[in-house]
Structure formats: C-alpha cells, structure tokens
Design a protein around this motif. Structure first.
Motif, mmCIF file in Angstrom:
data_model
loop_
_atom_site.group_PDB
_atom_site.id
_atom_site.type_symbol
_atom_site.label_atom_id
_atom_site.label_comp_id
_atom_site.label_asym_id
_atom_site.label_seq_id
_atom_site.Cartn_x
_atom_site.Cartn_y
_atom_site.Cartn_z
ATOM 1 N N ASN A 12 -3.369 51.046 107.756
ATOM 2 C CA ASN A 12 -2.658 50.013 108.502
ATOM 3 C C ASN A 12 -2.576 50.304 109.996
ATOM 4 O O ASN A 12 -1.495 50.285 110.590
ATOM 5 N N CYS A 13 -3.713 50.548 110.597
ATOM 6 C CA CYS A 13 -3.787 50.758 112.041
ATOM 7 C C CYS A 13 -4.451 49.563 112.713
ATOM 8 O O CYS A 13 -5.221 48.839 112.094
ATOM 9 N N THR A 14 -4.149 49.373 113.985
ATOM 10 C CA THR A 14 -4.781 48.346 114.798
ATOM 11 C C THR A 14 -5.476 49.053 115.950
ATOM 12 O O THR A 14 -4.820 49.695 116.770
ATOM 13 N N ILE A 15 -6.796 48.962 115.975
ATOM 14 C CA ILE A 15 -7.612 49.659 116.972
ATOM 15 C C ILE A 15 -8.334 48.587 117.780
ATOM 16 O O ILE A 15 -9.291 47.977 117.305
ATOM 17 N N ILE A 16 -7.836 48.322 118.989
ATOM 18 C CA ILE A 16 -8.293 47.183 119.784
ATOM 19 C C ILE A 16 -8.578 47.619 121.222
ATOM 20 O O ILE A 16 -7.858 48.436 121.787
ATOM 21 N N ASN A 17 -9.636 47.021 121.808
ATOM 22 C CA ASN A 17 -10.005 47.209 123.218
ATOM 23 C C ASN A 17 -10.298 48.654 123.581
ATOM 24 O O ASN A 17 -10.019 49.094 124.686
ATOM 25 N N GLY A 18 -10.864 49.404 122.664
ATOM 26 C CA GLY A 18 -11.200 50.798 122.940
ATOM 27 C C GLY A 18 -12.648 50.940 123.392
ATOM 28 O O GLY A 18 -13.463 50.048 123.224
ATOM 29 N N SER A 19 -12.935 52.069 123.994
ATOM 30 C CA SER A 19 -14.320 52.384 124.336
ATOM 31 C C SER A 19 -14.494 53.889 124.222
ATOM 32 O O SER A 19 -13.539 54.645 124.314
ATOM 33 N N ASP B 105 -4.717 37.872 124.397
ATOM 34 C CA ASP B 105 -4.864 38.160 125.829
ATOM 35 C C ASP B 105 -3.586 38.698 126.453
ATOM 36 O O ASP B 105 -3.630 39.423 127.436
ATOM 37 N N GLY B 106 -2.434 38.385 125.860
ATOM 38 C CA GLY B 106 -1.156 38.889 126.341
ATOM 39 C C GLY B 106 -0.740 40.207 125.701
ATOM 40 O O GLY B 106 0.339 40.715 125.961
ATOM 41 N N GLY B 107 -1.603 40.759 124.823
ATOM 42 C CA GLY B 107 -1.307 42.044 124.191
ATOM 43 C C GLY B 107 -0.434 41.967 122.947
ATOM 44 O O GLY B 107 0.063 42.982 122.471
ATOM 45 N N ASP B 108 -0.235 40.759 122.405
ATOM 46 C CA ASP B 108 0.559 40.599 121.186
ATOM 47 C C ASP B 108 -0.406 40.526 120.011
ATOM 48 O O ASP B 108 -1.020 39.491 119.753
ATOM 49 N N TYR B 109 -0.553 41.631 119.284
ATOM 50 C CA TYR B 109 -1.539 41.736 118.217
ATOM 51 C C TYR B 109 -0.956 41.493 116.832
ATOM 52 O O TYR B 109 -1.564 41.839 115.828
ATOM 53 N N ARG B 110 0.224 40.872 116.775
ATOM 54 C CA ARG B 110 0.785 40.498 115.479
ATOM 55 C C ARG B 110 -0.049 39.362 114.885
ATOM 56 O O ARG B 110 -0.612 38.546 115.613
ATOM 57 N N PRO B 111 -0.118 39.290 113.543
ATOM 58 C CA PRO B 111 -0.876 38.198 112.917
ATOM 59 C C PRO B 111 -0.272 36.835 113.267
ATOM 60 O O PRO B 111 0.948 36.673 113.257
ATOM 61 N N LEU B 112 -1.120 35.877 113.570
ATOM 62 C CA LEU B 112 -0.681 34.521 113.896
ATOM 63 C C LEU B 112 -0.055 33.882 112.659
ATOM 64 O O LEU B 112 -0.668 33.837 111.597
ATOM 65 N N LYS B 113 1.194 33.372 112.803
ATOM 66 C CA LYS B 113 1.918 32.813 111.661
ATOM 67 C C LYS B 113 1.773 31.298 111.550
ATOM 68 O O LYS B 113 1.978 30.741 110.503
#
Length: 158
Positions: free
Chosen positions: A12-19, A96-104
């Motif tokens: 249950n990790c979120t790995i976003i915008n990494g390089s 784009d605003g950094g809110d990575y919660r699932p869209l409800k």
C-alpha cells in the motif's frame, strides 16, 4: 524510487513523480535467493529512469515479473500481469495539486476497492491504517497509501 534486491514486502505505497539513474518507480533485481519479494497494492505513476536499465514505473530483470507485482496500479509502463491495472491523473483527487487520494466522485477512481486483502501478502504490513489514519480494513482495500473512506453511515433494518 525503490530498488529491490532481496526478499521483502512493499504494501500500500504510492510512488509518484520519481526519477532515478537507471531505475524509475519500482525495480526488482532478481536473485535466486530472493524469491519471496512482493509489491502489493501499490501505485507507481509518472516515474522516470535512465541508463542501462530504463524502467518507468516498474521493472524487473527477471522474466517472471508476474510474481512480484500484486494488485498494483501502473502508469507509464505496460502492466506486468493481469492483477495490475492502468492508471492516469484522473484517478486522483487533484494530481497536479499533490492530492493523491483516490477520486471519490464520478468517475470513481479505479484505485478504490481494487487492492487485495489476501493474508499471505499483507501479513508483513506494519499498519492497519492509511497515511491519514483511516482504517484499511473496512470492506475491500484500495490501492495506494490512502483508503477512500465513507463519511456517512448505514442503517440495516430487519
């Protein structure tokens, strides 16, 4: 980004915008001693890599990638197996605003209730709550570090 060369669980990790230099997102480097590595219920989106091993979002130098990734959401790469789903910015409340919660709201995020709750995958998880402190075990699990929680209540009349 995460580089794995060993037996472990990432749950249950979120790995976003990494390089990374050679690795983007999650990469598993296979060693016959490490056959029990699992990445479970994780989001890997918008990650980049460069160098000899270019893995955007996920990768493995072993041809048995189907065993490493379980019920994950993959962005910029081909899904490693049939338990994983594709995902894009629309799956999140405000990417784009950094809110990575699932869209409800409509359309509801494909991350909601798409995770596995199989004990053999989750027994090494260190918490029963998500990043916000919401309970993980209310119905089916979501993919990522946030669990979509209902703000209402239910009444059952018999």
């Amino acid at each position: 980004n995460i580089y794995i060369n060993g037996s472990c669980r990432i749950v249950n990790c979120t790995i976003i915008n990494g390089s990374g230099n050679g690795v983007g997102g999650v990469a598993v480097y296979y060693n016959s001693s490490y056959t029990d590595c699992k990445i479970v219920n994780c989001i890997m989106y918008n990650n980049e890599g460069n160098g000899t091993h270019l893995y955007e979002d996920w990768g493995s130098d072993n041809n048995k990638t189907y065993g490493y990734f379980v019920n994950c959401a993959i962005g910029n790469a081909t899904k490693p197996n049939t338990t994983c789903i594709g995902v894009d910015k629309a799956a999140f409340e405000n990417f784009d605003g950094g809110d990575y919660r699932p869209l409800k709201k409509d359309p509801v995020s494909p991350l909601i209730n798409a995770g596995t709750s199989r004990t053999e995958y989750l027994k090494y998880a260190s918490s029963t709550t998500d990043l916000n402190g919401s309970s993980r075990f209310f119905g089916k699990l979501d993919i990522g570090c946030y669990e979509c929680s209902s703000r209402g209540f239910s009444v059952i009349v018999r």
